[in-house]
Motif scaffolding. Structure first.
Motif, PDB file in Angstrom:
ATOM      1  N   ASN A  67       0.803  -1.230   0.000  1.00 26.50           N
ATOM      2  CA  ASN A  67       0.000   0.000   0.000  1.00 26.50           C
ATOM      3  C   ASN A  67       0.835   1.279   0.000  1.00 26.50           C
ATOM      4  O   ASN A  67       0.314   2.361  -0.296  1.00 26.50           O
ATOM      5  CB  ASN A  67      -0.922   0.025   1.229  1.00 26.50           C
ATOM      6  N   LYS A  68       2.123   1.181   0.326  1.00 23.09           N
ATOM      7  CA  LYS A  68       2.955   2.379   0.456  1.00 23.09           C
ATOM      8  C   LYS A  68       3.038   3.179  -0.839  1.00 23.09           C
ATOM      9  O   LYS A  68       2.996   4.405  -0.827  1.00 23.09           O
ATOM     10  CB  LYS A  68       4.362   1.992   0.929  1.00 23.09           C
ATOM     11  N   LYS A  69       3.169   2.482  -1.984  1.00 25.63           N
ATOM     12  CA  LYS A  69       3.230   3.177  -3.271  1.00 25.63           C
ATOM     13  C   LYS A  69       3.065   2.178  -4.404  1.00 25.63           C
ATOM     14  O   LYS A  69       3.263   0.961  -4.229  1.00 25.63           O
ATOM     15  CB  LYS A  69       4.561   3.917  -3.428  1.00 25.63           C
ATOM     16  N   ALA A  70       2.703   2.692  -5.577  1.00 27.07           N
ATOM     17  CA  ALA A  70       2.572   1.860  -6.767  1.00 27.07           C
ATOM     18  C   ALA A  70       3.961   1.585  -7.333  1.00 27.07           C
ATOM     19  O   ALA A  70       4.719   2.519  -7.617  1.00 27.07           O
ATOM     20  CB  ALA A  70       1.696   2.560  -7.806  1.00 27.07           C
ATOM     21  N   ARG A  71       4.307   0.310  -7.482  1.00 28.58           N
ATOM     22  CA  ARG A  71       5.631  -0.064  -7.975  1.00 28.58           C
ATOM     23  C   ARG A  71       5.635  -1.537  -8.342  1.00 28.58           C
ATOM     24  O   ARG A  71       4.740  -2.299  -7.957  1.00 28.58           O
ATOM     25  CB  ARG A  71       6.683   0.190  -6.893  1.00 28.58           C
ATOM     26  N   TRP A  72       6.656  -1.948  -9.072  1.00 24.25           N
ATOM     27  CA  TRP A  72       6.849  -3.367  -9.364  1.00 24.25           C
ATOM     28  C   TRP A  72       7.510  -4.038  -8.167  1.00 24.25           C
ATOM     29  O   TRP A  72       8.412  -3.467  -7.538  1.00 24.25           O
ATOM     30  CB  TRP A  72       7.738  -3.544 -10.591  1.00 24.25           C
ATOM     31  N   LEU A  73       7.065  -5.258  -7.877  1.00 19.99           N
ATOM     32  CA  LEU A  73       7.664  -6.080  -6.833  1.00 19.99           C
ATOM     33  C   LEU A  73       7.867  -7.493  -7.365  1.00 19.99           C
ATOM     34  O   LEU A  73       7.003  -8.027  -8.077  1.00 19.99           O
ATOM     35  CB  LEU A  73       6.765  -6.130  -5.594  1.00 19.99           C
ATOM     36  N   PHE A  74       8.997  -8.084  -7.037  1.00 22.61           N
ATOM     37  CA  PHE A  74       9.296  -9.474  -7.408  1.00 22.61           C
ATOM     38  C   PHE A  74       9.529 -10.276  -6.136  1.00 22.61           C
ATOM     39  O   PHE A  74      10.110  -9.767  -5.166  1.00 22.61           O
ATOM     40  CB  PHE A  74      10.557  -9.546  -8.275  1.00 22.61           C
ATOM     41  N   GLY A  75       9.113 -11.548  -6.143  1.00 22.33           N
ATOM     42  CA  GLY A  75       9.369 -12.350  -4.965  1.00 22.33           C
ATOM     43  C   GLY A  75       8.595 -13.640  -4.921  1.00 22.33           C
ATOM     44  O   GLY A  75       8.071 -14.106  -5.943  1.00 22.33           O
ATOM     45  N   HIS A  76       8.501 -14.207  -3.728  1.00 27.52           N
ATOM     46  CA  HIS A  76       7.905 -15.538  -3.607  1.00 27.52           C
ATOM     47  C   HIS A  76       7.043 -15.672  -2.353  1.00 27.52           C
ATOM     48  O   HIS A  76       7.170 -14.898  -1.389  1.00 27.52           O
ATOM     49  CB  HIS A  76       9.005 -16.601  -3.580  1.00 27.52           C
ATOM     50  N   LEU A  77       6.196 -16.679  -2.394  1.00 29.36           N
ATOM     51  CA  LEU A  77       5.412 -17.137  -1.252  1.00 29.36           C
ATOM     52  C   LEU A  77       5.852 -18.563  -0.958  1.00 29.36           C
ATOM     53  O   LEU A  77       5.829 -19.419  -1.845  1.00 29.36           O
ATOM     54  CB  LEU A  77       3.914 -17.126  -1.577  1.00 29.36           C
ATOM     55  N   GLY A  78       6.268 -18.842   0.281  1.00 34.92           N
ATOM     56  CA  GLY A  78       6.657 -20.194   0.655  1.00 34.92           C
ATOM     57  C   GLY A  78       5.448 -21.016   1.099  1.00 34.92           C
ATOM     58  O   GLY A  78       4.464 -20.470   1.612  1.00 34.92           O
ATOM     59  N   TYR A  79       5.542 -22.320   0.937  1.00 38.60           N
ATOM     60  CA  TYR A  79       4.412 -23.206   1.244  1.00 38.60           C
ATOM     61  C   TYR A  79       3.907 -23.026   2.669  1.00 38.60           C
ATOM     62  O   TYR A  79       2.706 -23.050   2.933  1.00 38.60           O
ATOM     63  CB  TYR A  79       4.819 -24.665   1.014  1.00 38.60           C
ATOM     64  N   GLU A  80       4.817 -22.835   3.625  1.00 35.45           N
ATOM     65  CA  GLU A  80       4.426 -22.732   5.032  1.00 35.45           C
ATOM     66  C   GLU A  80       3.936 -21.342   5.432  1.00 35.45           C
ATOM     67  O   GLU A  80       3.678 -21.101   6.616  1.00 35.45           O
ATOM     68  CB  GLU A  80       5.598 -23.142   5.933  1.00 35.45           C
ATOM     69  N   LEU A  81       3.792 -20.428   4.481  1.00 37.29           N
ATOM     70  CA  LEU A  81       3.281 -19.087   4.776  1.00 37.29           C
ATOM     71  C   LEU A  81       1.949 -19.173   5.525  1.00 37.29           C
ATOM     72  O   LEU A  81       1.043 -19.894   5.117  1.00 37.29           O
ATOM     73  CB  LEU A  81       3.099 -18.309   3.474  1.00 37.29           C
ATOM     74  N   ALA A  82       1.827 -18.420   6.605  1.00 36.61           N
ATOM     75  CA  ALA A  82       0.591 -18.415   7.389  1.00 36.61           C
ATOM     76  C   ALA A  82      -0.508 -17.681   6.625  1.00 36.61           C
ATOM     77  O   ALA A  82      -0.362 -16.516   6.277  1.00 36.61           O
ATOM     78  CB  ALA A  82       0.830 -17.744   8.733  1.00 36.61           C
ATOM     79  N   THR A  83      -1.609 -18.383   6.357  1.00 40.38           N
ATOM     80  CA  THR A  83      -2.777 -17.786   5.709  1.00 40.38           C
ATOM     81  C   THR A  83      -3.981 -17.951   6.627  1.00 40.38           C
ATOM     82  O   THR A  83      -3.859 -18.402   7.759  1.00 40.38           O
ATOM     83  CB  THR A  83      -3.063 -18.456   4.351  1.00 40.38           C
ATOM     84  N   SER A  84      -5.144 -17.619   6.108  1.00 37.94           N
ATOM     85  CA  SER A  84      -6.353 -17.701   6.927  1.00 37.94           C
ATOM     86  C   SER A  84      -6.725 -19.131   7.291  1.00 37.94           C
ATOM     87  O   SER A  84      -7.574 -19.357   8.150  1.00 37.94           O
ATOM     88  CB  SER A  84      -7.526 -17.043   6.182  1.00 37.94           C
TER      89      SER A  84
END
Length: 419
Positions: A67-84
């Motif tokens: 939300n800080k600003k409009a920009r490109w971001l690259f990266g990953h989500l790991g399997y163990e990421l905490a979700t709902s």
């Protein structure tokens, strides 16, 4: 600054970009391998700002970062990421050390499509000239790999599958994705060389070379997890794999896969799961199956791929989409919470970035992520190289055939390491 450049040979330019990237400690190189998949190449290099977290509130905090600003971001989500889903993962030994969630804003953004390169950076012309003039440095490492080991023996694998089938017969679940890890210790590897070999042997539409300091992902994935374009969202789960034999009639093989009762059962179950996931974030009545049981051919295998789409509700945020859909159904099974508990119980290794997602979010908030499969993970500090393979287990599954299918999916990587 943003500037366009023309290139005459896309493949030669991609290789030059790879050589140029060797100077960066963090980058993301996403290659569609000439498949019709939007961009031919998307690259983020260097870090202006990054987000790194493995805490239970990682997604909430990442949304604030977005939300800080409009920009490109690259990266990953790991399997163990905490979700709902609030799955509690037990501790398992990890020598790769990928965070559950990592994204970075690049200093340099490069996209390639139909022979046109667009570079966004401080000095675009200098960067383009540097890429064009780069020459491949000599590899610093001898490609010497000790014997490839597995966390699970064949007999243990067959025993676990028979236990999983008991869960299926009791109705605990309808399908479960079970994976095993292969690994090599004390490895001094050249990730660029290995990635080139992987792409030569197994070019795929969602390939990528990704580096976070000493952590590397070498990915040759055929599968899209999820893509957002304006208010439209699509997911393309893969369930159904058949080895491709060069001396056989490929059309007969494709028909055999299409008619496989076991593979169709796996595929339709994951399609139902994806429809359910998307319905949580999409306008009522907008979720539909655009293609069911599509058969697509790749150099090593034929795959059964389905496409599910929907129209997003207003004000849905990135974290809402990931909470509703991640981890992807093709790498879990159904029902998702129960099978994730069984995965945690029966699998011997932490999944980490494997069966997670790699991709980008653009300045408009649109994004595209793959499913991290058919991949090598490497940590230069621990000198540990790993890859995992598995498949969907249903009531129709034969334990011996599932063992053989997991070896088939690992075959391309094994051959690269053993050659």
């Amino acid at each position: 600054m943003r500037r366009n450049f023309a290139v005459s040979d896309t493949n030669v330019f991609k290789q030059k970009v790879l050589n140029w990237l060797k100077q960066f400690s963090t980058f993301c190189f996403l290659d569609s391998s000439q498949y019709q998949n939007g961009y031919d190449l998307i690259v983020g290099a260097g870090v202006s700002e990054s987000f790194n977290s493995s805490t239970p509130d990682a997604l909430d905090n990442f949304q604030l970062f977005i939300n800080k600003k409009a920009r490109w971001l690259f990266g990953h989500l790991g399997y163990e990421l905490a979700t709902s889903e609030k799955i509690s993962h037990s501790y398992k030994n990890d020598q790769l050390f990928f965070p559950d969630l990592f994204f970075f804003e690049p200093e340099i953004l490069l996209t390639l499509k139909h022979g046109e390169v667009i570079i966004e950076a401080t000095d675009t012309e200098e960067i383009f000239n540097n890429i064009q003039q780069t020459v491949p440095p000599e590899s610093k490492y001898e490609q010497q790999f000790q014997q490839i080991e597995s966390k699970i023996s064949r007999n243990e694998y067959l025993s676990i599958l028979n236990q999983l089938k008991q869960h299926l017969q009791r109705g605990d679940c309808y399908e479960i994705n079970f994976c095993q890890e292969f690994f090599v210790k004390n490895v001094l590897a050249d990730p660029f060389s290995l990635f080139n070999k992987l792409c030569e042997k197994s070019p795929n539409p969602f390939s990528g070379l990704y580096r976070i300091d000493d952590k590397w992902l070498l990915c040759a994935s055929p599968e899209r997890f999820i893509k957002k374009e304006k208010d439209q969202i699509i997911s393309q789960p893969i369930k159904g794999t058949l080895q491709r034999h060069q001396n056989n009639d490929p059309e007969k093989e494709r028909v055999a896969l299409l008619q496989s009762e076991k593979d169709r059962a796996e595929n339709v179950m994951v399609v139902d799961l994806v429809r359910n996931d998307l319905s949580r974030i999409c306008e009522e009545g907008s979720v539909k199956v655009d293609e069911l049981f599509g058969i697509y051919s790749f150099p090593q295998v034929h795959q059964m791929i389905s496409t599910v789409s929907g129209r997003l509700k207003r004000e849905v945020k990135f974290k809402d989409i990931i909470n509703a859909t991640f981890p992807m159904g093709s790498m879990t099974g159904a029902p998702k919470v129960k099978v994730m508990q069984l995965i945690d119980q029966y699998e011997k290794s932490k999944r980490g970035i494997f069966s997670g997602a790699l991709g980008y979010i653009n300045a408009d908030g649109d994004f595209d992520f793959n499913v991290v499969i058919r991949s090598m993970m490497y940590n230069q500090s621990t000198q540990y190289l790993s890859f995992q393979a598995g498949g969907g287990i249903t009531i129709y599954s034969d334990a011996e055939k599932e063992w053989e299918e997991s070896l088939l999916k690992a075959k391309a990587i094994k051959e690269i390491l053993e050659s």
